[in-house]
Design a protein around this motif. Structure first.
Motif, PDB file in Angstrom:
ATOM      1  N   LYS A  29      38.951  40.406  49.318  1.00 30.61           N
ATOM      2  CA  LYS A  29      38.870  41.874  49.387  1.00 30.61           C
ATOM      3  C   LYS A  29      39.312  42.552  48.099  1.00 30.61           C
ATOM      4  N   LEU A  30      40.294  41.979  47.402  1.00 32.73           N
ATOM      5  CA  LEU A  30      40.799  42.603  46.173  1.00 32.73           C
ATOM      6  C   LEU A  30      40.171  42.010  44.917  1.00 32.73           C
ATOM      7  N   ALA A  31      39.233  41.065  45.085  1.00 34.86           N
ATOM      8  CA  ALA A  31      38.512  40.446  43.951  1.00 34.86           C
ATOM      9  C   ALA A  31      39.466  39.769  42.972  1.00 34.86           C
ATOM     10  N   VAL A  32      40.442  39.047  43.517  1.00 37.31           N
ATOM     11  CA  VAL A  32      41.397  38.299  42.692  1.00 37.31           C
ATOM     12  C   VAL A  32      40.717  37.028  42.195  1.00 37.31           C
ATOM     13  N   PRO A  33      40.856  36.694  40.917  1.00 40.03           N
ATOM     14  CA  PRO A  33      40.224  35.474  40.391  1.00 40.03           C
ATOM     15  C   PRO A  33      40.643  34.225  41.167  1.00 40.03           C
ATOM     16  N   ASP A  34      39.732  33.281  41.271  1.00 41.42           N
ATOM     17  CA  ASP A  34      39.972  32.070  42.057  1.00 41.42           C
ATOM     18  C   ASP A  34      41.194  31.295  41.595  1.00 41.42           C
ATOM     19  N   ASP A  35      41.436  31.276  40.277  1.00 47.83           N
ATOM     20  CA  ASP A  35      42.531  30.452  39.768  1.00 47.83           C
ATOM     21  C   ASP A  35      43.877  31.172  39.728  1.00 47.83           C
ATOM     22  N   TYR A  36      43.932  32.397  40.235  1.00 49.67           N
ATOM     23  CA  TYR A  36      45.212  33.100  40.377  1.00 49.67           C
ATOM     24  C   TYR A  36      45.789  32.778  41.749  1.00 49.67           C
TER      25      TYR A  36
END
Length: 355
Positions: free
Chosen positions: A51-58
């Protein structure tokens, strides 16, 4: 009462229903090492990142508060020192708290209406650079361009206080390494938990520092979250509620558009009705916290009259405590509530003119 206080602020209307569901499901009584809890935590993190479009590797961790995030950063990420870039009370408080732990902080304050520009001469190699994305105390923001510029020019770990903006606007995740926010603002949830989002660069630095002396050391926290557990007994209810809200809300691009359109409308409305905006420079005005300045006596009259009509305005903060009020522009606040406040403010403005 309708609250426009900028934190703790209004929770989503559906939270009452979610509280009942949490009780009935039994999850809030579940052991935090149980499969049931771990599945919930895994899903919550997954939904939040989507939902917040956080990068996969974070990586995403849940801790007790934004203040605890100050402590974790100071303990687990600072090699030699930290640089604090700020223009308001919360950025300064972050620096003061960090100095109690690391005892080696530097500061680079800037002015209320100033467009922040990086001066590389103030940054040292091993410093963690600390920036407040959205300063709740005075209603200012730092632009995405600044973060893009600092990321391109500095190898340092960059930590960002996004307490008044995370889940309300799109954040430039990849241009910083630690993002954190308490949930009582744009997440529309009760106080008592914070979200901490860290990059591979921040994790690498934590490994280099190797700090494991505290219950909330970043490495110890990470060890547990990689197993979808927590380093200490968690706020299970808070995690359940954030999971439900993340399922409920639209994608951040839609939330961002709505937040910014509302902010434009608020600023236009206030200026049209003769209110003095604290932040004169449109380029640095916050989209989520709107600050209005007036004489001390006038502010007192406005807040008292608002309360009598069932409306809570946010107090001013710091040196502007008595000469300003703040309006939260958070996603959980609905259009009818905004219309109610605007009608009140328009009426009070007209009353002032007639007097």
């Amino acid at each position: 009462m309708i609250t426009f206080y900028p934190g703790p602020s209004k929770v989503y209307d559906e939270v009452g229903q979610y509280l009942q569901e949490a009780f009935e499901s039994g999850v809030i009584s579940a052991n935090h090492r149980s499969q049931e809890f771990m599945q919930m935590l895994e899903k919550t993190i997954h939904d939040l990142k989507i939902k917040l479009a956080v990068p996969d590797d974070y990586e995403v961790y849940f801790v007790s508060s934004a203040t605890e995030c100050w402590e974790i950063i100071a303990q687990s990420l600072i090699v030699e020192s930290s640089l604090h870039i700020y223009n308001g009370a919360f950025g300064e408080k972050w620096m003061d708290y960090t100095n109690k732990i690391s005892r080696n902080t530097a500061e680079s304050p800037f002015e209320l209406n100033e467009v922040l520009v990086l001066h590389e001469s103030v940054v040292r190699k091993n410093e963690v650079v600390c920036i407040t994305h959205n300063e709740t105390s005075n209603g200012t923001k730092v632009s995405d361009d600044f973060f893009a510029n600092i990321r391109k020019r500095l190898p340092n770990v960059i930590a960002v206080d996004a307490t008044s903006s995370m889940a309300g606007v799109i954040l430039p995740w990849e241009n910083a390494d630690v993002w954190y926010a308490s949930v009582q603002k744009c997440f529309g949830l009760p106080a008592g938990m914070a979200v901490m989002i860290v990059s591979p660069r921040a994790i690498q630095q934590a490994v280099m520092v190797g700090e494991r002396k505290h219950y909330n050391s970043l490495l110890f926290t990470r060890d547990n979250f990689l197993k979808f557990q927590t380093p200490y007994t968690p706020n299970t209810l808070g995690i359940y509620l954030i999971s439900k809200v993340m399922q409920q809300v639209p994608a951040i691009a839609e939330v961002d558009f709505r937040t910014k359109e509302r902010a434009k409308s608020w600023y236009s409305f206030l200026e049209h009705n003769g209110y003095q905006l604290m932040v004169e420079n449109e380029a640095v005005r916050s989209d989520t916290v709107i600050a209005v300045r007036d004489a001390k006596e006038r502010i007192a009259v406005l807040k008292k009259a608002a309360k009598q009509e069932g409306i809570i305005l946010g107090n001013g903060y710091g040196k502007e405590k008595d000469t300003s009020f703040r309006i939260a522009n958070f996603p959980a606040i609905n259009d009818n509530e905004i219309a109610t406040l605007r009608e009140f403010l328009a009426r009070m403005a007209l009353k002032t003119v007639n007097e």
